[in-house]
Scaffold this active site. Structure first.
Site, PDB file in Angstrom:
ATOM      1  N   THR A  27       0.950  -1.192  -0.009  1.00 22.15           N
ATOM      2  CA  THR A  27       0.109   0.200   0.076  1.00 22.15           C
ATOM      3  C   THR A  27       0.750   1.266  -0.016  1.00 22.15           C
ATOM      4  OG1 THR A  27      -1.591  -1.209   1.004  1.00 22.15           O
ATOM      5  CG2 THR A  27      -1.917   1.181   1.259  1.00 22.15           C
ATOM      6  N   LYS A  80      -8.337  -0.933  -5.664  1.00 23.58           N
ATOM      7  CA  LYS A  80      -7.927  -2.123  -4.835  1.00 23.58           C
ATOM      8  C   LYS A  80      -8.992  -3.127  -5.399  1.00 23.58           C
ATOM      9  CE  LYS A  80      -6.162  -4.048  -1.194  1.00 23.58           C
ATOM     10  NZ  LYS A  80      -4.811  -4.620  -1.019  1.00 23.58           N
ATOM     11  N   ASP A 100      -7.109   0.027   2.198  1.00 26.23           N
ATOM     12  CA  ASP A 100      -5.977   0.486   1.522  1.00 26.23           C
ATOM     13  C   ASP A 100      -6.085   1.616   0.715  1.00 26.23           C
ATOM     14  OD1 ASP A 100      -4.603  -1.682   2.848  1.00 26.23           O
ATOM     15  OD2 ASP A 100      -4.500  -2.865   1.421  1.00 26.23           O
ATOM     16  N   GLY A 118      -2.727  -5.474  -5.440  1.00 32.00           N
ATOM     17  CA  GLY A 118      -3.290  -6.707  -5.290  1.00 32.00           C
ATOM     18  C   GLY A 118      -3.329  -6.914  -3.520  1.00 32.00           C
ATOM     19  N   GLY A 156       9.806  -2.558   0.288  1.00 28.32           N
ATOM     20  CA  GLY A 156       8.653  -1.802   0.959  1.00 28.32           C
ATOM     21  C   GLY A 156       8.984  -1.178   2.336  1.00 28.32           C
TER      22      GLY A 156
END
Length: 255
Positions: free
Chosen positions: A16, A37, A50, A110, A170
Protein backbone atom coordinates in the site's frame (compact mmCIF):
# COMPACT_ATOMS: atom_id res chain seq x y z
CA UNK A 1 2.83 2.45 -19.10
CA UNK A 2 -0.79 3.37 -18.39
CA UNK A 3 -1.50 0.45 -16.02
CA UNK A 4 0.81 -0.98 -13.35
CA UNK A 5 -0.07 -3.89 -11.10
CA UNK A 6 1.52 -3.84 -7.63
CA UNK A 7 2.00 -7.18 -5.90
CA UNK A 8 4.14 -8.40 -3.04
CA UNK A 9 6.19 -11.37 -1.95
CA UNK A 10 3.63 -11.86 0.81
CA UNK A 11 1.33 -9.96 3.11
CA UNK A 12 2.41 -6.88 5.09
CA UNK A 13 5.42 -6.16 2.86
CA UNK A 14 4.50 -2.56 2.08
CA UNK A 15 2.31 -2.81 -1.04
CA UNK A 16 0.00 0.00 0.00
CA UNK A 17 2.76 2.47 0.84
CA UNK A 18 4.52 1.48 -2.40
CA UNK A 19 1.34 2.11 -4.37
CA UNK A 20 0.89 5.45 -2.63
CA UNK A 21 4.52 6.39 -3.26
CA UNK A 22 4.27 5.80 -7.00
CA UNK A 23 0.92 7.62 -7.07
CA UNK A 24 2.36 10.59 -5.17
CA UNK A 25 5.36 10.98 -7.48
CA UNK A 26 3.35 10.68 -10.66
CA UNK A 27 0.63 13.02 -9.34
CA UNK A 28 3.28 15.60 -8.43
CA UNK A 29 4.52 15.45 -12.03
CA UNK A 30 1.09 16.51 -13.24
CA UNK A 31 -0.35 13.12 -14.22
CA UNK A 32 -3.90 12.02 -13.42
CA UNK A 33 -3.52 8.89 -11.29
CA UNK A 34 -6.06 6.33 -10.14
CA UNK A 35 -5.55 3.53 -7.63
CA UNK A 36 -7.73 0.43 -7.75
CA UNK A 37 -8.01 -2.07 -4.89
CA UNK A 38 -10.02 -4.99 -6.31
CA UNK A 39 -10.51 -6.85 -3.03
CA UNK A 40 -10.00 -5.46 0.47
CA UNK A 41 -10.07 -7.98 3.30
CA UNK A 42 -10.05 -7.57 7.07
CA UNK A 43 -12.24 -4.44 7.21
CA UNK A 44 -15.91 -3.90 8.01
CA UNK A 45 -18.36 -1.05 7.72
CA UNK A 46 -16.74 2.36 7.60
CA UNK A 47 -13.27 1.14 8.56
CA UNK A 48 -10.50 2.53 6.36
CA UNK A 49 -9.01 0.20 3.77
CA UNK A 50 -5.89 0.39 1.62
CA UNK A 51 -7.53 2.63 -0.98
CA UNK A 52 -8.50 5.05 1.78
CA UNK A 53 -4.90 5.09 3.02
CA UNK A 54 -3.61 5.95 -0.45
CA UNK A 55 -6.17 8.76 -0.72
CA UNK A 56 -5.00 10.13 2.64
CA UNK A 57 -1.36 10.12 1.58
CA UNK A 58 -1.91 11.41 -1.95
CA UNK A 59 -4.38 14.30 -2.24
CA UNK A 60 -5.98 14.41 -5.67
CA UNK A 61 -5.61 10.72 -6.47
CA UNK A 62 -8.68 8.71 -7.49
CA UNK A 63 -8.96 5.77 -5.09
CA UNK A 64 -11.43 2.98 -5.84
CA UNK A 65 -12.24 -0.18 -3.87
CA UNK A 66 -14.36 -2.79 -5.63
CA UNK A 67 -15.18 -5.17 -2.79
CA UNK A 68 -14.45 -5.65 0.89
CA UNK A 69 -14.69 -8.67 3.10
CA UNK A 70 -14.67 -8.65 6.92
CA UNK A 71 -12.13 -11.36 7.72
CA UNK A 72 -8.37 -10.94 7.10
CA UNK A 73 -8.08 -13.90 4.73
CA UNK A 74 -7.38 -14.54 1.05
CA UNK A 75 -10.16 -12.81 -0.94
CA UNK A 76 -11.67 -16.08 -2.19
CA UNK A 77 -11.84 -17.54 1.32
CA UNK A 78 -13.06 -14.29 2.88
CA UNK A 79 -15.82 -13.95 0.26
CA UNK A 80 -16.94 -17.55 0.72
CA UNK A 81 -17.05 -17.31 4.52
CA UNK A 82 -18.99 -14.04 4.38
CA UNK A 83 -21.40 -15.41 1.74
CA UNK A 84 -20.48 -12.49 -0.49
CA UNK A 85 -19.74 -12.46 -4.24
CA UNK A 86 -16.05 -13.00 -5.07
CA UNK A 87 -14.04 -10.64 -7.23
CA UNK A 88 -13.74 -12.01 -10.80
CA UNK A 89 -10.85 -10.92 -13.01
CA UNK A 90 -13.36 -9.73 -15.61
CA UNK A 91 -14.71 -7.09 -13.21
CA UNK A 92 -11.18 -5.90 -12.41
CA UNK A 93 -10.47 -5.46 -16.12
CA UNK A 94 -13.72 -3.57 -16.63
CA UNK A 95 -12.95 -1.22 -13.74
CA UNK A 96 -9.45 -0.54 -15.07
CA UNK A 97 -10.82 0.15 -18.55
CA UNK A 98 -13.19 2.76 -17.12
CA UNK A 99 -10.43 4.42 -15.08
CA UNK A 100 -8.03 4.52 -18.04
CA UNK A 101 -10.45 6.74 -19.94
CA UNK A 102 -9.95 9.55 -17.40
CA UNK A 103 -6.44 8.93 -16.04
CA UNK A 104 -2.86 8.77 -17.28
CA UNK A 105 -1.92 5.95 -14.90
CA UNK A 106 -3.94 3.27 -13.12
CA UNK A 107 -2.27 1.41 -10.25
CA UNK A 108 -3.84 -1.91 -9.29
CA UNK A 109 -2.92 -3.14 -5.81
CA UNK A 110 -3.28 -6.86 -5.17
CA UNK A 111 -4.06 -8.63 -1.91
CA UNK A 112 -1.27 -10.56 -0.22
CA UNK A 113 1.11 -12.24 -2.65
CA UNK A 114 1.01 -12.86 -6.38
CA UNK A 115 -0.91 -16.16 -6.32
CA UNK A 116 -3.46 -15.44 -3.61
CA UNK A 117 -6.87 -16.53 -4.93
CA UNK A 118 -9.54 -13.98 -5.75
CA UNK A 119 -12.32 -16.47 -6.45
CA UNK A 120 -13.05 -20.20 -6.42
CA UNK A 121 -11.84 -20.64 -10.00
CA UNK A 122 -8.30 -20.01 -8.76
CA UNK A 123 -7.95 -16.59 -10.42
CA UNK A 124 -5.19 -14.40 -8.98
CA UNK A 125 -3.76 -10.91 -9.40
CA UNK A 126 -1.37 -12.53 -11.90
CA UNK A 127 -4.39 -13.47 -14.02
CA UNK A 128 -5.66 -9.90 -13.74
CA UNK A 129 -2.27 -8.60 -14.94
CA UNK A 130 -2.41 -11.00 -17.90
CA UNK A 131 -5.95 -9.87 -18.74
CA UNK A 132 -4.82 -6.24 -18.59
CA UNK A 133 -1.52 -6.80 -20.40
CA UNK A 134 0.10 -4.86 -17.56
CA UNK A 135 3.58 -5.07 -15.99
CA UNK A 136 3.84 -6.18 -12.36
CA UNK A 137 5.93 -4.34 -9.78
CA UNK A 138 7.06 -6.63 -6.95
CA UNK A 139 7.28 -5.22 -3.43
CA UNK A 140 9.63 -7.16 -1.16
CA UNK A 141 10.90 -7.15 2.39
CA UNK A 142 14.41 -5.96 3.10
CA UNK A 143 15.71 -8.66 5.41
CA UNK A 144 16.58 -12.31 5.79
CA UNK A 145 14.34 -14.62 3.75
CA UNK A 146 13.42 -12.07 1.12
CA UNK A 147 15.69 -13.51 -1.59
CA UNK A 148 13.81 -16.81 -1.81
CA UNK A 149 10.36 -15.20 -1.67
CA UNK A 150 11.32 -12.65 -4.31
CA UNK A 151 12.87 -15.26 -6.61
CA UNK A 152 9.74 -17.42 -6.38
CA UNK A 153 7.48 -14.45 -7.19
CA UNK A 154 9.44 -13.26 -10.20
CA UNK A 155 9.86 -16.83 -11.47
CA UNK A 156 6.07 -17.23 -11.34
CA UNK A 157 5.68 -13.99 -13.30
CA UNK A 158 8.09 -15.15 -16.00
CA UNK A 159 6.37 -18.54 -16.20
CA UNK A 160 3.15 -16.70 -17.03
CA UNK A 161 4.81 -14.45 -19.59
CA UNK A 162 4.29 -11.35 -17.44
CA UNK A 163 6.68 -8.41 -17.42
CA UNK A 164 8.32 -7.40 -14.13
CA UNK A 165 9.96 -3.96 -14.40
CA UNK A 166 11.67 -4.43 -11.06
CA UNK A 167 11.57 -4.94 -7.31
CA UNK A 168 10.87 -2.30 -4.68
CA UNK A 169 11.82 -2.68 -1.01
CA UNK A 170 8.70 -1.83 0.96
CA UNK A 171 10.39 -0.80 4.20
CA UNK A 172 14.06 0.12 4.64
CA UNK A 173 15.13 0.40 8.30
CA UNK A 174 17.20 3.29 9.68
CA UNK A 175 19.86 0.83 10.91
CA UNK A 176 19.96 -2.10 8.44
CA UNK A 177 21.59 -5.33 9.52
CA UNK A 178 24.12 -7.34 7.52
CA UNK A 179 21.50 -9.39 5.64
CA UNK A 180 19.63 -6.25 4.60
CA UNK A 181 22.79 -4.55 3.37
CA UNK A 182 23.88 -7.63 1.42
CA UNK A 183 20.39 -7.95 -0.07
CA UNK A 184 20.82 -4.66 -1.90
CA UNK A 185 23.23 -6.45 -4.22
CA UNK A 186 21.61 -9.89 -4.07
CA UNK A 187 17.95 -8.94 -4.68
CA UNK A 188 18.35 -7.93 -8.34
CA UNK A 189 20.22 -11.16 -9.05
CA UNK A 190 17.64 -13.30 -7.27
CA UNK A 191 14.77 -11.51 -8.99
CA UNK A 192 16.31 -11.25 -12.44
CA UNK A 193 15.04 -7.67 -12.39
CA UNK A 194 16.43 -4.33 -11.21
CA UNK A 195 15.98 -2.84 -7.77
CA UNK A 196 13.73 0.19 -8.22
CA UNK A 197 13.90 1.78 -4.80
CA UNK A 198 13.82 1.40 -1.04
CA UNK A 199 11.01 3.10 0.86
CA UNK A 200 12.08 4.23 4.35
CA UNK A 201 10.26 2.76 7.32
CA UNK A 202 7.74 5.18 8.80
CA UNK A 203 7.06 6.87 5.47
CA UNK A 204 3.23 6.78 5.87
CA UNK A 205 3.50 8.83 9.08
CA UNK A 206 4.72 11.87 7.17
CA UNK A 207 2.39 14.68 6.01
CA UNK A 208 1.29 14.49 2.39
CA UNK A 209 3.83 17.03 1.05
CA UNK A 210 6.71 15.40 2.92
CA UNK A 211 5.45 11.99 1.81
CA UNK A 212 5.62 12.95 -1.86
CA UNK A 213 9.14 14.39 -1.55
CA UNK A 214 10.42 11.36 0.38
CA UNK A 215 8.77 9.02 -2.11
CA UNK A 216 10.52 10.74 -5.01
CA UNK A 217 13.87 10.31 -3.27
CA UNK A 218 13.16 6.63 -2.61
CA UNK A 219 11.96 5.58 -6.09
CA UNK A 220 14.18 5.01 -9.13
CA UNK A 221 13.66 7.00 -12.38
CA UNK A 222 11.52 4.28 -14.06
CA UNK A 223 8.95 4.89 -11.31
CA UNK A 224 9.30 8.66 -11.53
CA UNK A 225 11.81 9.30 -8.73
CA UNK A 226 15.49 10.14 -8.36
CA UNK A 227 16.77 7.17 -6.29
CA UNK A 228 20.11 5.78 -7.47
CA UNK A 229 20.63 2.07 -6.84
CA UNK A 230 24.41 2.16 -7.20
CA UNK A 231 24.85 5.06 -4.77
CA UNK A 232 22.46 3.44 -2.28
CA UNK A 233 24.34 0.13 -2.40
CA UNK A 234 27.65 1.91 -1.96
CA UNK A 235 26.31 3.76 1.08
CA UNK A 236 25.27 0.55 2.81
CA UNK A 237 27.95 -1.83 1.50
CA UNK A 238 29.04 -4.33 4.19
CA UNK A 239 32.41 -3.67 5.75
CA UNK A 240 35.27 -5.73 4.27
CA UNK A 241 35.43 -9.21 5.76
CA UNK A 242 31.90 -9.23 7.23
CA UNK A 243 30.60 -11.33 4.36
CA UNK A 244 33.28 -13.98 4.74
CA UNK A 245 33.21 -17.04 6.98
CA UNK A 246 35.86 -19.52 8.04
CA UNK A 247 35.26 -23.15 7.16
CA UNK A 248 36.44 -26.09 9.31
CA UNK A 249 39.21 -26.68 6.77
CA UNK A 250 40.67 -23.28 7.54
CA UNK A 251 40.60 -21.00 4.45
CA UNK A 252 38.12 -18.16 4.15
CA UNK A 253 35.31 -18.34 1.60
CA UNK A 254 32.58 -16.01 0.53
CA UNK A 255 29.48 -16.30 2.68
Amino acid sequence: MSVLVVTGTGTEVGKTVATAAVAAVRTASGERVAVLKPAQTGVVGAQRGDADEVARLVPGVTAVELARYPEPLAPATAARRAALPPMPVRRVAEAVAGLRERHDLVLVEGAGGLLVRFDDTGATIADAAAELGAPVLVVARSGLGTLNATALTTEALRARGLDCPGVLIGGWPPAPDLAERCNLADLPEAAGAPLLGALPEGLPRRPAKEFAAAAAAALAPPLGGTWNAQAFRHRYAPEPGLNRVRTPAGPDCAG
